[in-house]
Design an enzyme around this catalytic site. Structure first.
Site: not given
Length: 327
Positions: A240, A269, A288
């Site tokens: 993360r 993000e 991602h």
């Protein structure tokens, strides 16, 4: 860890992208359970009677709890649950399971792809191609992986899969785990407890962060942590974004402590356009995508199928999340 009571599903709502297809498949396997496919727009109605839900990441958990008063079990579609574990979910009796392990192969291969990209100077070669330039890296910039040291921080299924594949390529692999019990697997030379992480970093040519985001891992890599890295090392984050202090990473890149960073995750993000990381030639940002694979949907379906079978037999479910620990 003691297991919560196994929820026996009667109405199972599916909110994933293949909801209609998967509902038909599961209905054929479990006629005693009613499977309800939910569209992105119609999920609020679809979950009304559900006592179990396959949860799409876009659905707000607290609203789900309001809309599904009979809910006893949430099967999260992803492995990470930091966005799911609201204060309300942490304190109620709904069982939460995740898909840990489903994405292990693509994420491990993604990290290896990033490592090879730095080793062979592929980003700079790609930029030269875009400019129609016949360019060669300076002597010493290209390096071999064989014999280098990879430190894998977080030896869950993703970390272990990465460690095994990296060992097969000739890398020396060290691991870091919160509770390093028992003998390490044959492909990991040594496992360090988390309070000895700095000892492992001092040996690292490459560091892969394969951790969930918890109170203990938030900001784990700050200026002090980066100072323990070997000069010129590379770091990769597939956990993360908030595990890394991005300002500290920028300083480590500027100082040369970190020669390159492969970031599949950032905080926030999407990464803001003004972030200096976008334009830094020493950084590869992959938005991602590390867990993406054409095989994931089938893997998730089989995990759900297995967990439903376990629930109907009153056996412990796979991948039950400790809601206090956060994984």
């Amino acid at each position: 860890m003691s297991h919560p009571p196994v929820p026996i599903p009667k109405v199972f709502a599916l909110t994933n992208r293949r909801a209609e297809q998967d509902a038909l498949s599961l209905q054929a396997s479990f006629p005693s359970v009613r499977f309800v496919p939910a569209s992105r727009e119609g999920w609020r109605v679809a979950v009304k009677e559900a006592d179990a839900v396959l949860l799409n990441w876009e659905i707000p958990v607290d609203e789900l709890l309001d809309r599904a008063p009979a809910l006893k079990w949430i099967q999260n579609e992803g492995a990470g649950v930091d966005h799911v574990l609201t204060g309300r979910l942490r304190t109620n009796d709904v069982v939460l399971t995740n898909t840990a392990g489903v994405h292990a192969v693509p994420i491990a291969e993604h990290v290896l792809g990033l490592i090879f990209a730095f080793a062979r100077q592929l980003p700079d070669l790609g930029r030269a191609q875009a400019k129609h330039q016949w360019w060669r890296p300076a002597p010493g910039k290209i390096f071999e992986l064989q014999g280098q040291t990879l430190v894998v921080i977080g030896l869950g299924r993703i970390g272990l899969t990465l460690a095994q594949k990296a060992h097969g390529l000739g890398l020396r692999v060290l691991g870091v785990r919160r509770n390093p019990k028992g003998e390490p697997p044959a492909f990991v030379e040594r496992i360090y407890p988390i309070d000895q992480i700095n000892d492992s970093l001092a040996q690292a040519d490459h560091v892969a962060l394969c951790l969930p985001l918890t109170a203990a891992t938030h900001g784990l890599f700050d200026d002090t942590r980066f100072s323990h890295l070997r000069e010129g090392s590379h770091i990769y984050n597939v956990g993360r974004g908030a595990i890394i202090d991005q300002a500290a990473l920028h300083r480590a890149l500027e100082s040369g402590r970190v020669a390159g960073a492969g970031l599949d995750v950032t905080s926030p993000e999407p990464l803001p356009a003004e972030s200096p990381l976008w334009a830094d030639p020493r950084v590869i940002i992959t938005n991602h995508t590390s867990g993406d694979s054409s095989k994931n949907a089938d893997r998730i379906l089989e995990l759900v199928r297995d967990n439903i079978a376990r629930a109907l037999r009153a056996d412990p479910l796979h991948n039950v999340v400790n809601k206090q620990e956060g994984y």
